[in-house]
Structure formats: C-alpha cells, structure tokens
Scaffold this active site. Structure first.
Site, PDB file in Angstrom:
ATOM      1  N   SER A 183      -7.214   8.566 -25.792  1.00  0.00           N
ATOM      2  CA  SER A 183      -7.719   8.387 -27.159  1.00  0.00           C
ATOM      3  C   SER A 183      -6.867   9.081 -28.220  1.00  0.00           C
ATOM      4  O   SER A 183      -7.389   9.573 -29.227  1.00  0.00           O
ATOM      5  CB  SER A 183      -9.189   8.818 -27.258  1.00  0.00           C
ATOM      6  OG  SER A 183      -9.986   8.002 -26.411  1.00  0.00           O
ATOM      7  N   GLU A 230      -3.865  12.992 -18.360  1.00  0.00           N
ATOM      8  CA  GLU A 230      -4.807  12.045 -18.971  1.00  0.00           C
ATOM      9  C   GLU A 230      -6.191  12.242 -18.355  1.00  0.00           C
ATOM     10  O   GLU A 230      -6.474  11.715 -17.277  1.00  0.00           O
ATOM     11  CB  GLU A 230      -4.345  10.609 -18.714  1.00  0.00           C
ATOM     12  CG  GLU A 230      -3.015  10.284 -19.353  1.00  0.00           C
ATOM     13  CD  GLU A 230      -2.891   8.794 -19.642  1.00  0.00           C
ATOM     14  OE1 GLU A 230      -2.650   8.453 -20.799  1.00  0.00           O
ATOM     15  OE2 GLU A 230      -3.081   7.977 -18.718  1.00  0.00           O
ATOM     16  N   HIS A 289      -1.073   5.968 -13.017  1.00  0.00           N
ATOM     17  CA  HIS A 289      -2.091   5.925 -14.076  1.00  0.00           C
ATOM     18  C   HIS A 289      -3.471   5.914 -13.417  1.00  0.00           C
ATOM     19  O   HIS A 289      -3.649   5.325 -12.344  1.00  0.00           O
ATOM     20  CB  HIS A 289      -1.893   4.671 -14.940  1.00  0.00           C
ATOM     21  CG  HIS A 289      -2.768   4.683 -16.148  1.00  0.00           C
ATOM     22  ND1 HIS A 289      -4.089   4.304 -16.089  1.00  0.00           N
ATOM     23  CD2 HIS A 289      -2.530   5.066 -17.428  1.00  0.00           C
ATOM     24  CE1 HIS A 289      -4.622   4.451 -17.295  1.00  0.00           C
ATOM     25  NE2 HIS A 289      -3.691   4.910 -18.126  1.00  0.00           N
TER      26      HIS A 289
HETATM   27  P1  PGA Z   1      -6.086   5.273 -24.610  1.00  0.00           P
HETATM   28  O1  PGA Z   1      -5.324   5.101 -23.184  1.00  0.00           O
HETATM   29  O2  PGA Z   1      -5.062   5.828 -25.563  1.00  0.00           O
HETATM   30  O3  PGA Z   1      -6.545   3.899 -24.963  1.00  0.00           O
HETATM   31  O4  PGA Z   1      -7.203   6.224 -24.377  1.00  0.00           O
HETATM   32  C1  PGA Z   1      -4.396   6.045 -22.720  1.00  0.00           C
HETATM   33  C2  PGA Z   1      -3.866   5.590 -21.386  1.00  0.00           C
HETATM   34  O5  PGA Z   1      -4.637   5.068 -20.576  1.00  0.00           O
HETATM   35  O6  PGA Z   1      -2.648   5.742 -21.089  1.00  0.00           O
END
Ligand code: PGA
Length: 261
Positions: A216, A170, A95
């Site tokens: 998000s 991401e 991540h």
């Molecule tokens: P978020 O985070 O949906 O709050 O943007 C996604 C993630 O970090 O896996």
C-alpha cells in the site's frame, strides 16, 4: 551507509499490451536521475518485449517470476535465459502471492534466486508475515525462516554478487489492503532483516543490500517510510499502475532520501 534507493513497480496481472505502450509513453515524459535512484517496472511476461522496447533509459524492466528450471518438460514455465535474452534486468522472486497461491517454498525460491544471480540479473527477493503471524508475535521468526531457507544456502554466490540481490519486505496484511505499515513498524522489521542478512552473509554485505518496503505504498506515505534508516525504496503494486502516481512515488522518495543527506 548511503545506499541508492530502488523503486519497483509490480503490475501483477494487469494491463493489456496496448495499455503497456501508452503507460510508457506517459512515464517517458518524466525523468529520473540514475545517480539518485534505480527504477524497475515488472509487467506480465507477455508484455515484456513491448515494455523493453518503449521504456525510458532510466527505467529497467523486470519479470514478476521465473522458472527454477533452465529448459525441458516444464509446461507453462519461462526460463531465466529467455528473460535475459529479452533484456530483462530484474526478477521478483517469492512475492507473497506466489508463495500463498502457487505454493512456492523457500527451497524453490532459493533455486530461483540462484538462477537469477547466475544469469547476471538482479533478484528482488520478497519476505513478509501474515496478519495472524504478526498478531502471534512471530514476525521476526517468519522473516528469519524465509531468509534462512532461501538465501543462506546461496551465501557463497551472493558474496560475489551483492549488488544483484535486493530484499523486499512486504507484510502480507498491507498488500493491496490500503493498510500501510507505520514507518516504525516497517523500520523495525527492516532492521531485523538486516541483522538476519548479517548473520548469513556477513556485516558488510548486510550493509550494502538494499531493502525495499512494499504494501500500500502511495505518493503521500513514501516520504515518512524513506526517512527510516533501513528503508531503501519501495515495491509498489496498485499505485504503480498509474505512470504519474508511480513517478510521484519515485520523486517524493528520492527527495525524502536526499533530505537525509
Ligand atoms: P500494493 O502491492 O502496493 O498494491 O499493496 C504491493 C505488492 O504486492 O508488491
């Protein structure tokens, strides 16, 4: 190619153990047909036994991280064997918060993905560019480096365990910011990821590996994301903390996928 969508909840460092129980009580009032989607929920390490004990059969439990080591003098680490022993089925690896805040490198992440696959669990391997990298036109290069560094050395292992690898795209600038990538922006990168996977793992593998979008994701933006040909689900942070909103993301995502036939 018809890939089964996968929706994953990343709680990060949130919720108490008591809240974990009530989360699963609420989410268990819903149900997801396992033929329509895979669902995974990743609470903090300490909450895993509570989550495993109370999750409905349609939701697998995963960890947010794992050690690259199996045992020994590694204070504070948790091994893949213990995660498997607990009944975890997934591990999120690489991540962007682990990369940026804890200095995890592609070489280390490669070791972690290897441990996860060898132990029989599924790795959700995360890639993504920062805002500066995107503005410098380096998105594809960054993603290519991340995949080359972590997955290319595992090509042989992955070949025999394709279903134990999920990639999550991401964009760092979209995580927790409310700035979701547009469906077109996300699709472009997902397509590039698939091409990169093809060059290291072969065309067939690249067509089978599921690529989730994360950053998000909400119940109202998942539909247009899921309509993109290379988007196979979502990795959800903030909006997964409410069981009802996470379920709504799954429900909307599944119906958008079904409507594509
Ligand atoms: P978020 O985070 O949906 O709050 O943007 C996604 C993630 O970090 O896996």
């Amino acid at each position: 190619m018809n890939r089964k969508p996968i929706f994953a909840a990343n709680w990060k460092l949130n919720k108490s153990i008591a809240e974990t129980h009530s989360y699963f009580e609420t989410i268990a009032r819903h149900s997801v047909n396992p033929n329509h989607a895979d669902v995974m929920i990743a609470p903090p390490y300490t909450h895993l036994p509570a989550a495993i004990a109370s999750s409905p059969t349609w939701a697998a439990i995963g960890a947010q991280n794992v050690s690259a080591e199996l045992s020994g003098a590694f204070t504070g680490e948790v091994s893949i064997q213990v995660l498997a022993e607990l009944g975890c089925q997934y591990v999120i690896v690489g991540h962007s918060e682990r990369r940026a805040l804890f200095g995890e490198t592609d070489a280390l992440l490669s070791d972690k993905v290897r441990r996860v696959i060898q132990a029989g669990l599924t790795a959700i391997f995360c890639v993504g560019e920062t805002l500066e990298e995107r503005e410098a036109g380096a998105t594809t290069a960054v993603i290519s480096t991340q995949i080359k560094g972590a997955l290319k050395p595992l090509a042989h292992l992955i070949e025999g365990h394709i279903d134990q690898l999920v990639v999550a795209y991401e964009p760092v600038w979209a995580i927790g910011t409310g700035k979701v990538a547009t469906p077109d922006q996300a699709q472009q990168v997902h397509h590039a990821i698939r091409a990169e996977l093809a060059s290291h793992l072969g065309l067939d593998a690249s067509r089978m590996i599921r690529i989730q979008y994360g950053g998000s994701v909400k119940p109202d933006n998942i539909v247009d994301l899921m309509k993109q040909p290379d988007i196979d689900g979502a990795l959800v942070g903030g909006a997964s903390l409410s069981p009802d909103s996470f379920y709504e993301i799954i429900k909307n995502g599944v119906s958008a996928n079904e409507s594509l036939g």
